[in-house]
Design an enzyme around this catalytic site. Structure first.
Site, PDB file in Angstrom:
ATOM      1  N   LYS A  82     -33.983  -6.805 -57.702  1.00  0.00           N
ATOM      2  CA  LYS A  82     -32.946  -6.024 -58.370  1.00  0.00           C
ATOM      3  C   LYS A  82     -31.796  -5.754 -57.408  1.00  0.00           C
ATOM      4  CE  LYS A  82     -34.077  -3.279 -62.398  1.00  0.00           C
ATOM      5  NZ  LYS A  82     -34.239  -1.923 -62.948  1.00  0.00           N
TER       6      LYS A  82
ATOM      7  N   GLU B 149     -45.110   4.509 -74.665  1.00  0.00           N
ATOM      8  CA  GLU B 149     -44.936   5.829 -75.267  1.00  0.00           C
ATOM      9  C   GLU B 149     -46.085   6.222 -76.187  1.00  0.00           C
ATOM     10  OE1 GLU B 149     -41.001   4.377 -73.955  1.00  0.00           O
ATOM     11  OE2 GLU B 149     -42.628   3.485 -75.132  1.00  0.00           O
TER      12      GLU B 149
ATOM     13  N   ARG C 123     -41.238   5.399 -81.106  1.00  0.00           N
ATOM     14  CA  ARG C 123     -42.352   4.452 -81.095  1.00  0.00           C
ATOM     15  C   ARG C 123     -43.710   5.134 -81.166  1.00  0.00           C
ATOM     16  NH1 ARG C 123     -40.194   0.244 -76.533  1.00  0.00           N
ATOM     17  NH2 ARG C 123     -40.097   2.102 -75.254  1.00  0.00           N
TER      18      ARG C 123
END
Length: 621
Positions: A280, A364, A392
């Protein structure tokens, strides 16, 4: 003249040689840093996928082939290479280019992507459609190792393996989602992942061999032999155990090797996983050193990486502070996050109480059900999630928390409009689905001071499931809180007898502005703010209405996802002559743009609220 400005798509990329592609990658990084420094956006993830994106667009023609992103915040380079370089000056601005894939924007964007772990499912659906319709195109899913912590990814991988549908699943492994990844999959990939030294040695070996006469052919032959030996001697990966072909790991910044491997995967004509190791922020030192900061960044100085503007205390930071204080008083308080300890403000809590902090990855549903288990056995779990991602776990909220009336606290960040991230990230549906849970208390602070009081009450005094929802950033309506437990759930902000304006949350700012505008024109509204939207105390609300029983309910939510309809029914049940109108964001997905711009466009700024109120009063007379 540079190479990048002449790249409009696949046909331009296949004309380049290896050296030109390396130059192109350098130009892309320079363009990304310069452009995002002006508009803000997701930088570190895109810098990390420059070579990978160039390789994909070279091997595949995404105007025809279907490339499905997971989350999609790393799609900037894809957009750049498919004819949208000029649109970057309006990236994430109202009316400008989205920061996520958007099919309405370009044929090259195969699918919308804003939530994690769905790419393989979508790609498999496309592959099956291709087979059933007897069409000819390639299908790819680009999924990060962070998204692989979500259960939906495993469901799809399992199905893809048995389907035998030709598709390429690219696993972009940078050891991070926003934070460092956690869990069993992260450990598995760590064991599978080749060392940096090995990947460098492999690249040096290839370059040396290819300089010799017939070197390229020999390298390809030796590479195939090596892969066969590796598969014979080393333990299989989880992907191979599921029945998927597996290639890698490969250095995600080694462009020639990426192109070679993707061509091989494409030509295998079966479901295959290509495991790519990326960094990253690669190529821009500030983002390499602090990838979490540059995951989603505002405007910054491209030379130093320093962000501009004064930073105020946010609701997220305030949440972390008060939860840490509450945990110091009560050893049963624990925190759960889904791969976002910094985004939700849990950093301090995590450092102070590591044994009581549970980062479950991008999962989640698991987070909420686990909270139910913790609560059932006597702990006080606080689940910190963004509103849009809480969607979700609706079933888990209903079945595993509310049904047993378990004391679970939901700290719902990014409630309401979030600005530049757009449709997939606005938190404008949670009021509606939270209120469907019997026994759920839903609190809506309008200031940071009030947020602290509500969180304290939710943790220390509430007996059942409770949610505290608050917006992104730190804009509050007023400095001092007026809330005191649930004894009084309706605050009166303005006295007046011509109309009653009812709202909740920080949009009280806009409603009070509207009240000022109305008063300037001789209309005197009474302004009420609901501090809790569940339960609704109709008797208390009715007792505080103006003598004129005309009510306008203003909500920062989608139509049908707020309280207008129930308020209208309850008020008219108690006051049959009452007239209740509602003003909200409408029944549509809300686009991206600056917050004040969106308020104005969707009719929720002070002027629009005042205009709407005058019109409904005019219609009554």
């Amino acid at each position: 003249m540079g190479i990048l400005e002449n790249i409009k798509g696949h046909e331009d990329l296949i004309k380049l040689n290896d050296e030109q592609r390396e130059i192109l990658c350098a130009e892309i990084r320079e363009f990304l840093v310069s452009s995002v420094s002006k508009t803000g956006g997701h930088l570190a993830s895109n810098l990390g996928t420059v070579e990978l994106s160039v390789a994909i667009e070279t091997v595949f023609n995404t105007m025809k082939d279907r490339l499905v992103f997971d989350v999609g915040h790393q799609s900037y380079v894809h957009k750049m290479l498919t004819g949208r370089q000029a649109d970057f000056e309006n990236l994430r601005q109202f009316g400008g280019m989205s920061g996520f894939p958007k099919p309405g924007e370009s044929q090259a964007d195969a699918f919308v992507a804003g939530h994690a772990s769905s790419s393989v499912s979508i790609a498999l659906g496309m592959a099956r459609a291709r087979t059933l319709l007897k069409q000819d195109y390639n299908v790819l899913a680009l999924i990060g190792d962070g998204a692989c912590t979500g259960g939906m990814a495993y469901e799809a991988l399992n199905d893809a393996a048995t389907s035998k549908e030709p598709m390429v699943i690219i696993l972009n492994d940078n050891e991070m989602s926003i934070e460092r990844n956690v869990g069993g999959m992260a450990r598995h990939l760590s064991k599978t992942r080749a060392s940096t030294k090995y990947l460098k040695m492999k690249k040096q070996y290839r370059n040396a061999i290819k300089r010799l006469p017939g070197g390229s052919a020999f390298y390809n032959f030796s590479s195939n032999v090596k892969n066969r030996i590796k598969r014979a001697l080393l333990p299989w990966t989880i992907f191979e155990n599921m029945g998927l072909n597996y290639y890698g790991p490969v250095d995600g910044h080694d462009l020639p090797e990426l192109i070679r491997l993707l061509k091989e995967a494409r030509d295998l004509h079966s479901p295959v996983v290509v495991h790519v190791i990326t960094q990253k922020g690669h190529g821009y030192e500030p983002a390499e050193q602090n990838p979490a900061k540059f995951h989603g960044v505002g405007k910054f100085d491209p030379e130093t990486g320093e962000t501009s503007g004064k930073k105020s205390v946010s609701f997220s930071e305030s949440f972390g502070e008060v939860l840490t204080e509450l945990a110091e008083r009560n050893s049963k308080v624990c925190a759960i996050t889904a791969a976002m300890p910094s985004g939700t403000g849990l950093n301090k809590f995590q450092k102070t109480f590591p044994e009581r902090t549970f980062d479950v990855g991008i999962a989640e549903e698991h987070a909420v059900s686990m909270a139910g288990g913790l609560a059932k056995q006597g702990m006080v779990p606080v689940v910190a999630l963004y509103s849009t991602f809480l969607q979700r776990s609706f079933d888990q909220l209903m079945q595993d928390v509310s049904m047993l009336k378990l004391h679970t606290v939901l700290a719902i960040d990014r409630a309401g409009l979030v600005g530049e991230d757009g449709e997939t990230h606005h938190g404008i549906y949670d009021v509606g689905f939270l209120r469907q849970n019997p026994g759920m208390t839903v609190l809506c602070p309008a200031s940071i001071a009030e947020q602290k009081q509500m969180l304290t009450w939710a943790v220390e005094k509430c007996q059942g499931p409770v949610a505290v929802r608050y917006p992104r950033g730190g804009n509050g309506a007023y400095e001092d809180s007026v809330w005191s437990d649930m004894a009084e759930s309706v605050a009166v902000h303005r006295q007046g007898d011509d109309v009653t304006l009812i709202t909740y949350g920080t949009i009280i700012n806009n409603v009070l502005e509207a009240a000022d505008l109305l008063e300037a024109q001789g209309v005197y509204p009474r302004v009420l703010r609901l501090q809790a939207v569940a339960p609704l105390n109709a008797s208390e609300i009715v007792s505080k209405l103006s003598s004129c029983h005309h009510v306008v309910v203003v909500e920062e939510s989608a139509s049908g996802s707020g309280v207008h309809q129930e308020l209208a029914w309850q008020i008219q049940h108690l006051l049959p002559d009452a007239k209740v109108d509602g003003l909200d964001l409408g029944n549509r997905f809300v686009t991206h743009g600056a917050l004040n711009t969106l308020y104005k466009y969707y009719g929720l700024d002070g002027q629009s609220i005042a205009d709407f109120t005058r019109e409904v009063l005019k219609g009554e007379n």
